[in-house]
Design a protein around this motif. Structure first.
Motif, short mmCIF file in Angstrom:
data_model
loop_
_atom_site.label_atom_id
_atom_site.label_comp_id
_atom_site.label_asym_id
_atom_site.label_seq_id
_atom_site.Cartn_x
_atom_site.Cartn_y
_atom_site.Cartn_z
N LYS A 32 0.84 -1.20 0.00
CA LYS A 32 0.00 0.00 0.00
C LYS A 32 0.87 1.25 0.00
CE LYS A 32 -4.09 -2.01 2.20
NZ LYS A 32 -4.96 -2.03 3.41
N ASN A 33 1.98 1.21 0.75
CA ASN A 33 2.90 2.34 0.74
C ASN A 33 3.50 2.55 -0.65
OD1 ASN A 33 2.58 2.99 3.43
ND2 ASN A 33 4.27 1.72 4.13
N ALA A 34 3.67 1.46 -1.39
CA ALA A 34 4.19 1.57 -2.75
C ALA A 34 3.25 2.39 -3.62
CB ALA A 34 4.39 0.18 -3.36
N THR A 35 1.95 2.24 -3.40
CA THR A 35 0.97 2.96 -4.22
C THR A 35 0.90 4.45 -3.90
OG1 THR A 35 -0.92 2.60 -2.73
CG2 THR A 35 -0.42 0.86 -4.34
N LEU A 36 1.61 4.87 -2.85
CA LEU A 36 1.66 6.29 -2.51
C LEU A 36 2.86 6.99 -3.13
CD1 LEU A 36 0.71 6.12 1.30
CD2 LEU A 36 -0.78 6.56 -0.66
#
Length: 241
Positions: free
Chosen positions: A33-37
């Protein structure tokens, strides 16, 4: 305790051998999910992430990754996929988001700034991304370079340029993921050595999808790092102008 950003960056290494130790699914999902930020060109988010956990699929992926230890010993793999072919869908998603954020007003009620943002996705992005066998991209490249003789202009408008843009965004997301994993004490190894056609077949991806990288994930073994970290002198890569 989770590491600070600087600690996580320093801790992250390309780990080639992982322990036979399970990762926490929720923790890894949080890192994805952090990657998608991550920052992404025009907020198009032309990426997908395939988390490979199935043992049979892992075996197939190891073969497709040329038998590398970083794949063979990984507890799971994360395949980062660039999806330039989804640009129309992502453009419409941005338009829908903006229209809702602006209050779903009549066209005449939009402010000049709101009109500019909407027209960016309605007109400018299609101008850059629309292509036909690379021919339109070449024509746009020639036109934009002529304009560039008189004023600064965006020149990366060829089909190959837009592929690079999508892969740059995907790579930024991958770095977010790997730094996040390091922050929680997990390890990764980004791999470029793989048979991209076989990876796409294993994951049942469409022809327009492109593999950005395959990331081995796990907990580093004692001999998982093959040597001390080497970096060229900072003075050779840092310039003040």
């Amino acid at each position: 305790m989770e590491k600070t950003f600087s600690e996580a960056v320093a801790y992250r290494r390309s780990v080639r051998v992982f322990k036979d130790e399970k990762l926490n699914d929720e923790t890894v999902a949080s890192c994805i999910k952090n990657a998608t930020l991550a920052p992404t060109s025009s907020n198009l988010q032309l990426w997908e992430f395939y988390e490979v956990r199935n043992s049979k699929t892992l075996e197939e992926m190891t073969a497709a990754c040329l038998g590398q230890n970083a794949a063979k010993t990984a507890e799971r793999l994360l395949v980062v996929v660039a999806r330039k072919d989804l640009w129309k869908k992502r453009v419409q998603a941005n338009i829908n988001f903006l229209e809702e954020a602006y209050g779903n007003k009549k066209e005449s009620e939009y402010t000049s700034r709101e009109k500019f943002a909407l027209n960016y996705y309605r007109k400018l992005i299609p101008t850059v991304y629309v292509d036909f066998l690379g021919i339109l991209g070449l024509l746009k490249y020639l036109v934009f370079n002529v304009i560039g003789l008189f004023k600064p202009v965006y020149r990366q408008v060829r089909k190959s340029d837009m592929r690079i843009v999508a892969h740059k965004s995907a790579a930024l997301a991958a770095q977010n993921f790997m730094t996040g994993m390091a922050a929680v004490g997990y390890d990764t190894c980004p791999m470029e050595g793989f048979d991209s056609i076989k990876v796409k077949q294993i994951l049942n991806l469409p022809s327009g999808a492109e593999i950005n990288m395959v990331i081995g994930c796990g907990v580093r073994d004692d001999n998982g790092i093959y040597g001390p970290r080497f970096r060229v002198p900072f003075s050779e890569v840092h310039f003040i102008v």
